[in-house]
Scaffold this motif. Structure first.
Motif, mmCIF file in Angstrom:
data_model
loop_
_atom_site.group_PDB
_atom_site.id
_atom_site.type_symbol
_atom_site.label_atom_id
_atom_site.label_comp_id
_atom_site.label_asym_id
_atom_site.label_seq_id
_atom_site.Cartn_x
_atom_site.Cartn_y
_atom_site.Cartn_z
ATOM 1 N N LYS A 457 0.816 -1.219 0.000
ATOM 2 C CA LYS A 457 0.000 0.000 0.000
ATOM 3 C C LYS A 457 0.850 1.268 0.000
ATOM 4 O O LYS A 457 0.361 2.344 -0.357
ATOM 5 N N ASN A 483 -4.089 -3.517 1.526
ATOM 6 C CA ASN A 483 -4.274 -3.570 0.079
ATOM 7 C C ASN A 483 -2.937 -3.734 -0.637
ATOM 8 O O ASN A 483 -1.929 -3.137 -0.251
ATOM 9 N N TYR A 484 -2.976 -4.514 -1.701
ATOM 10 C CA TYR A 484 -1.803 -4.735 -2.549
ATOM 11 C C TYR A 484 -2.214 -4.532 -3.999
ATOM 12 O O TYR A 484 -3.390 -4.543 -4.344
ATOM 13 N N LYS A 485 -1.210 -4.359 -4.859
ATOM 14 C CA LYS A 485 -1.477 -4.164 -6.285
ATOM 15 C C LYS A 485 -0.503 -5.006 -7.088
ATOM 16 O O LYS A 485 0.711 -4.960 -6.863
ATOM 17 N N VAL A 499 -5.939 -4.603 -7.969
ATOM 18 C CA VAL A 499 -5.817 -4.316 -6.545
ATOM 19 C C VAL A 499 -6.601 -5.371 -5.767
ATOM 20 O O VAL A 499 -7.701 -5.763 -6.151
ATOM 21 N N PHE A 500 -6.011 -5.850 -4.671
ATOM 22 C CA PHE A 500 -6.670 -6.834 -3.825
ATOM 23 C C PHE A 500 -6.222 -6.615 -2.387
ATOM 24 O O PHE A 500 -5.294 -5.854 -2.110
ATOM 25 N N ALA A 501 -6.879 -7.275 -1.458
ATOM 26 C CA ALA A 501 -6.557 -7.136 -0.040
ATOM 27 C C ALA A 501 -6.213 -8.497 0.544
ATOM 28 O O ALA A 501 -6.730 -9.532 0.110
#
Length: 646
Positions: A457, A483-485, A499-501
């Protein structure tokens, strides 16, 4: 009359037998309630032999064996309990049954019962740990093979465990009878009460002498689990609650455990005192000191405990007073047993647990306390862990040698102390799987050899990878919540991202990143329909209006013209060979004008669009005048093109 007499006598015999069995059951219940598990087991087994098959008997037989670490026997009785098909059995029995099945190495059945436990207690931390680590056996296997272990020659026929370093010597707890005192039997397991002993080493590291420690330390109670300051002058140890050195129980009949501190004065252990956070209403046990000796780790069921016992830490102040004990939290502690902590100089905490996914009984686990936020609890693997209890682990990080205790098969007694050498470091970094695919946005084609980067993030790079021949990628995450991308890139495509968590270090799979082909200025003379890979602009027979399907393709031409405002195009339209040449020239011109007008109506400046009709002069196939062709073949010639002219 005789018959009535016989019936009366028979009833009397039955009544006497029933009364005798009730007395047996009452005796067994009393023994179990008094924590006299060893005699309770005998009493319950006698009742089963007499034909009793009650729920409470199987429960207590399972529990009595479970608490004595006789997991195979416990599994048998828990199995009989569930054969009764009794409704509303506490899910805790489901969990214990799943655990005991591991002692039989029946992991498949154990997992089935753990899934039942998850259904019954979805929010239980043990259920959550299992759900997050359904591949726990593979993970344990990955950490296995890192130890060389050996049974110590100092072990007796009874229980020997809880080793601790004391200079070159080893202090440990044992139930052996020294012969100097009358034998004291503890009815929990029919073993002698535990005392503290010292094992001395020779110059080659062999233990050559075993001696009982001072009577100031060893009383008519259990003593175990020691920890020493580096100077050897302060000792922490575990002892049962006592009254003037004698075994003492609380009002519930339980003798709680307490931690004591002793000082070495003139070669004698003196000034023995209880630690201030002990209490008669709960247990505090198994002390461990950190390198700076300003923190004491221990196991307890004090208020705030989640399970049967949790790991706590308390500050030791400069004046030798203590702070307030703090629970180490849900990452470490579960609703089961977390116990026997040991802390290394690099702040790696080792402890035993039957709440985290393991091989059976108590397993040894580790976590790097410096990385608590993103760290993970790791099973240290075989051969140190096995299907029985493995506990009281200690290690010297400099020599990579240490000791632990186990009740595994092949030992000398109930619990034996084993030495070990660690041959390969334990990977304590949290590894979260991030997996997915990269596809072409338009065609859905899986894209091989695309570069993939994982960002956190704060937009820091976590890891990188590339897709394989099937367009799939795998990367390692860092287990932090948030969150990550994932960003994918490939030549001739614009970058794409997803994007996901992640929560609680769970794997993130099934991520799909789509890439759109990069649009670049087309060379002069290029037909944009072909360049953009769109369907041709076709017309109906003898018509020049823009069809609905053609509008879909024209949208991409519009997007291109908007992206490159300096580009000018000429719309070139055509007909099939039917009708005469003059008519077809007129028709194609109208088709070109209709197409150009449509572009202008959508906002493209008029000075960027020109048009020309070519009639039937540029056919795409052999369907010229007089050549028989199908409707589909003729359709291929009724078209508009978008030729880059500037």
């Amino acid at each position: 009359m005789k018959r009535a007499k016989y019936i009366f006598c028979a009833l009397a015999v039955i009544t006497c037998i029933a009364q005798g069995q009730e007395r047996k059951l009452e005796k067994a219940e009393n023994r179990f309630s008094d924590f006299a598990y060893a005699p309770a087991i005998r009493s319950y087994e006698d009742l089963v032999a007499d034909g009793y098959s009650e729920e409470r008997i199987f429960k207590n037989l399972g529990n009595a064996n479970y608490y004595n670490a006789r997991y195979a026997e416990a599994s048998k009785w828990y199995g009989k309990l569930f054969e009764l098909d009794t409704a509303d059995i506490d899910p805790e029995y489901i969990y214990r049954y799943a655990q005991t099945l591991k002692s039989l190495e029946d992991y498949e059945a154990s997992d089935r019962w753990m899934n039942r436990f998850r259904e019954a207690r979805a929010n239980d931390r043990r259920a959550e740990r299992f759900g997050e680590n359904t591949d726990y056996l593979e993970r344990i296997e990955a950490n296995s093979g890192r130890y060389e272990i050996q049974n110590l020659g100092l072990n007796s026929k009874v229980s020997d465990f809880a080793p601790s370093f004391y200079g070159e010597d080893l202090i440990f707890s044992t139930a052996r009878d020294s012969g100097l005192l009358s034998k004291k039997i503890h009815k929990w397991n029919n073993g002698s009460f535990l005392n503290l002993y010292k094992a001395s080493q020779d110059g080659q590291g062999n233990f050559i002498g075993v001696d009982r420690l001072s009577n100031r330390l060893n009383k008519k109670t259990h003593e175990s689990s020691t920890a020493f300051t580096k100077d050897g002058k302060t000792m922490y140890f575990t002892r049962n609650n006592s009254n003037n050195g004698k075994f003492s129980r609380d009002e519930e009949g339980i003798s709680r455990l307490k931690i004591y501190r002793a000082r070495l004065v003139d070669g004698e252990w003196k000034n023995i005192e209880e630690l201030p956070f002990n209490d008669d209403g709960y247990s505090v046990a198994h002390p461990a000191l950190n390198k700076e000796e300003n923190k004491l780790y221990f196991a307890s069921d004090m208020p705030g405990t989640v399970g049967e016992s949790d790991i706590f830490v308390v500050d030791i102040h400069g004046d030798s007073s203590f702070g307030t004990p703090q629970n180490l939290g849900p990452k470490i502690n579960t609703e089961a047993r977390e116990t026997f902590p040991f802390i290394t100089g690099s702040d790696v905490l080792y402890f035993s647990s039957d709440g985290h996914p393991g091989l059976g009984g108590l397993d040894v686990f580790a976590i790097d306390l410096k990385e608590m936020g993103a760290g993970q609890v790791v099973n240290v693997g075989r051969p140190l862990n096995g299907e029985e209890d493995d506990f009281s682990y200690i290690i010297d990080e400099e020599t990579l040698k240490g000791f632990f205790a186990s009740n595994r098969e092949g030992g000398h007694g109930d619990d034996d102390i084993y030495s070990f050498t660690e041959t390969k470091p334990l990977d304590l970094k949290c590894h979260t799987l991030i997996a997915g695919t990269v596809r072409d946005e338009e065609t859905g084609e899986l894209l091989a050899h695309a570069a993939v980067t994982l960002y956190d993030k704060e937009n820091h790079v976590v890891s990188t990878s590339r897709t394989d021949a099937d367009g799939a990628f795998n990367m390692e995450g860092d287990c932090k919540d948030g969150n990550y991308k994932v960003v994918a890139s490939k030549s001739d495509y614009d970058d794409g991202d997803k994007v996901f968590a992640t929560v609680k270090g769970k794997d993130a799979t099934g991520i799909e990143v789509v890439l759109a082909k990069t649009v670049r200025p087309a060379p002069l003379g290029t037909d944009l329909a072909k360049y953009l890979g769109i369907e041709p602009i076709y017309f109906d027979f003898d018509k020049y209006f823009i069809r609905e399907d053609a509008k879909i393709s024209i949208k991409k031409v519009l997007a291109y013209l908007n992206e490159f405002p300096e580009v000018k195009v000429q719309v070139r339209s055509h007909t099939d060979s039917r009708a005469n040449d003059a008519y077809n020239m007129w028709l194609s011109t109208n088709r070109a004008k209709s197409t150009a007008d449509y572009l202008i109506a959508q906002g493209i400046p008029e000075n960027r669009i020109s048009f020309e009709g070519f009639g039937e002069t540029q056919l795409t196939n052999e369907c010229s005048n007089g050549v028989p062709c199908t409707k589909v073949q003729h359709q291929m010639n009724r078209r508009s093109e978008f030729i880059v002219v500037e």
